[in-house]
Design an enzyme around this catalytic site. Structure first.
Site, PDB file in Angstrom:
ATOM      1  CB  SER A   1      -1.135   0.062   1.289  1.00 18.06           C
ATOM      2  OG  SER A   1      -1.854   1.208   1.205  1.00 18.06           O
TER       3      SER A   1
ATOM      4  CG  ASP B   1      -3.410   3.888  -1.183  1.00 21.45           C
ATOM      5  OD1 ASP B   1      -4.181   3.924  -2.092  1.00 21.45           O
ATOM      6  OD2 ASP B   1      -3.408   2.978  -0.298  1.00 21.45           O
TER       7      ASP B   1
ATOM      8  CG  ASP C   1      -2.970  -0.572  -2.287  1.00 20.52           C
ATOM      9  OD1 ASP C   1      -2.996   0.538  -1.830  1.00 20.52           O
ATOM     10  OD2 ASP C   1      -3.572  -1.692  -1.772  1.00 20.52           O
TER      11      ASP C   1
ATOM     12  CG  ASP D   1      -6.711   0.249  -0.704  1.00 19.04           C
ATOM     13  OD1 ASP D   1      -5.657   1.266  -0.671  1.00 19.04           O
ATOM     14  OD2 ASP D   1      -6.457  -0.458   0.304  1.00 19.04           O
TER      15      ASP D   1
HETATM   16 MG    MG Z   1      -3.754   1.099   0.043  1.00 16.62          MG
END
Ligand code: MG
Length: 450
Positions: free
Chosen positions: A95, A237, A239, A241
Site C-alpha cells: 500500500s 495511495d 495500491d 484502494d
Molecule cells: Mg492502500
C-alpha cells in the site's frame, strides 16, 4: 505467533521477506485451499513485485492449486477479478509503505479481505508446516489474464457517465507512481475528463513522493490544480484502494470530509445505513441523520466495516483515510470507484468541490500518543474501562467516551508501545479540555501499573 497484521503480511525485502519465507507462505495459503482452486495473483508497481509474486506462486503451485497471474493492478481491481473469476485472490502490495517493503494480502472468493479466523487457519498451517504435497503430475499451472478493462468498465457502469461527460471536467491526477497508473487515467478519459497527470508513470522507486497521500506529499499536486485551473485534484495511495481529493482552490481535503460528503449524497438518494469505524468524525453521523439515515459503528479496520455492511445491507461505508466502500460495486475500499462517485456528485449537484465540502458541518479533531509498555496494554485497557464505567462509553474498540457534541477514543496501538487518544468536538475549547482530562486519567493508570 502472528503472521498477518491489519493489512495482510508485510515485510522488508531481504529482511523478513526472503524467497524461502515467501515460498512457505504460498505453500500455507495453497494448503488451506481445496486442491484445483483457482487463485488470482496481482501486484502493485513495487520493484520487488515480481520477486514476491513468483515466490508465492511457486509455493501455491506445489500444493496443487492453479494460478491466474493478472500482473500489475490496483488492489480493488484484483478484488473485483477474484469475485468474478477465481476462488481466492492475492494482492502483492504494501500500500503506502516505503519502497523497500512489500506485502501479501489475501482475498476471499467474494472479493472481500480475508477474515481473521481464516487468516488464523493459514497461520497455523504455516507455523506447523503441515503443507499439502501433491505428486509431480498434480502440481498447479499458471494462466495469464487482464483484470483492468473489466474493472474500469464496471466502475463506469455504476455512475451516470453521460452526465459526467457533459461537464467536461479537468482533473489534475497524481497516481504516486503506483498501481493506479494502469487504471485511473483511462477511467477519467472514458468519463470525458481532461487529465493533467503527475507521477502517472509506474515506478517502484516512487520518485515523485512517498505513496501515502498526505498533505506534505501532495504539494506539487495542489500547485498543479491551481496553475492549471483544474476542477479538482485526485491522489491515490500505492495500491489505489484509497483516493484523496484537492478542491479547485488547491486545498487538501482530509478523508473524513469526502466520507461525510459521499455518505450524505448517497443517503439523500437511497436512505439506509452507513457503516464506519468508531474513530470516524461526528460530521458523518450528523449529515446522515439529517437525511433520514442511520450510522452503525464498528471497530477500526476496513475488512470489519465491509463485513458489517454485508451483514446489515448498508448503502455505504468507509474510513476517514480516503477508503470508501460502495456495495453496488464491491465490498472493499475502492479508489477508482471513489473518483467516479465524487465526479458524479459534482455533476449532479452542479456545485464545485469547495462548495460541497464547505456545506458540511465543521468539527475539530486531534490525535496524541502516550507511551505505554506493550506488556501492560491489556490491563491498562481494563482499568480505563473500570475508571470510566459511569460515563457514556463504547468498548467496541479501545474505550470511546461520548458526549453531546464530542468524543474521545483511547486505544492501544497495535504496533508501537503507545496508547493513542483520538478526540473530536464541535468547538476547540471543549476539545482541549476533554483531551487534557482523559490524557491525565490514562497517564495515571499507566503510571500505577508500570
Ligand atoms: Mg492502500
Amino acid at each position: 505467533m502472528r503472521l498477518f497484521g491489519t493489512n495482510g503480511v508485510r515485510g522488508k525485502i531481504g529482511a523478513d521477506f526472503t524467497p524461502p519465507f515467501l515460498v512457505k507462505l504460498g505453500m500455507a495459503i495453497g494448503s488451506y485451499l481445496p486442491k484445483k482452486s483457482k487463485v488470482a495473483v496481482g501486484s502493485d508497481t513495487r520493484i520487488s513485485g515480481d520477486l514476491v509474486k513468483n515466490a508465492v506462486i511457486s509455493g501455491l503451485l506445489s500444493t496443487g492449486v492453479d494460478v491466474i497471474d493478472i500482473s500489475v493492478a490496483p488492489t480493488p481491481a484484483i478484488q473485483y477479478y477474484t469475485k468474478n473469476h477465481a476462488d481466492f485472490g492475492i494482492a502483492i502490495t504494501a500500500s503506502h509503505n516505503p519502497p523497500e517493503f512489500n506485502g501479501v494480502k489475501c482475498i476471499d472468493s467474494d472479493g472481500t479481505e480475508l477474515s481473521r479466523d481464516k487468516e488464523c487457519a493459514i497461520e497455523s498451517i504455516f507455523f506447523s508446516e503441515k503443507f499439502r504435497t501433491v505428486p509431480w503430475n498434480d502440481v498447479g499451472t499458471v494462466n495469464y489474464d487482464d483484470a483492468l478493462e473489466e474493472y474500469v468498465n464496471a466502475i463506469i457502469s455504476k455512475v451516470d457517465a453521460n452526465l459526467i461527460k457533459s461537464k467536461k471536467y479537468t482533473v489534475a491526477l497524481d497516481c504516486a507512481n503506483g498501481a493506479a497508473c494502469y487504471t485511473t487515467p483511462y477511467l477519467l478519459s472514458k468519463l470525458g475528463v481532461r487529465v493533467i497527470s503527475l507521477n502517472c508513470q509506474p515506478d517502484g522507486t516512487f520518485p515523485g513522493h512517498e505513496s501515502e497521500p498526505k498533505p506534505e506529499n501532495l504539494r506539487d499536486l495542489m500547485a498543479l490544480v491551481r496553475d492549471c485551473d483544474a476542477d479538482l485534484g485526485i491522489a491515490h495511495d500505492g495500491d489505489a484502494d484509497r483516493a484523496i481529493f484537492i478542491d479547485e482552490n488547491g486545498r487538501f481535503l482530509y478523508g473524513d470530509k469526502t466520507l461525510a460528503l459521499v455518505a450524505r449524497e448517497i443517503v439523500k438518494e437511497r436512505k439506509g445505513i452507513v457503516v464506519t469505524p468508531v474513530s470516524s468524525s461526528l460530521a458523518v453521523e450528523e449529515v446522515v441523520k439529517a437525511q433520514g439515515g442511520k450510522v452503525i459503528y464498528t471497530p477500526v479496520g476496513a475488512p470489519i466495516v465491509a463485513r458489517k455492511m454485508i451483514e446489515i445491507n448498508a448503502v455505504f461505508g468507509g474510513e476517514e483515510n480516503g477508503g470508501l466502500i460502495f456495495p453496488e460495486h464491491q465490498y472493499c475500499r475502492d479508489g477508482g470507484m471513489s473518483v467516479a462517485k465524487i465526479l458524479e456528485i459534482m455533476a449532479k449537484t452542479g456545485k464545485t468541490l469547495s462548495e460541497l465540502i464547505d456545506s458540511l458541518p465543521v468539527y475539530y479533531q486531534t490525535k496524541i500518543s502516550v507511551p505505554c509498555d506493550n506488556s501492560i496494554k491489556e490491563i491498562v485497557l481494563e482499568n480505563i474501562r473500570r475508571a470510566l464505567e459511569n460515563e457514556n462509553i463504547s468498548t467496541m474498540d479501545g474505550v470511546k467516551v461520548m458526549g453531546e457534541d464530542w468524543w474521545v477514543l483511547i486505544r492501544p496501538s497495535g504496533t508501537e508501545p503507545i496508547y493513542r487518544i483520538y478526540a473530536e468536538a464541535k468547538n476547540e475549547d471543549t476539545l482541549r479540555e476533554k483531551v487534557e482530562k482523559y490524557k491525565k486519567i490514562l497517564e495515571k493508570i499507566i503510571q500505577q501499573l508500570s
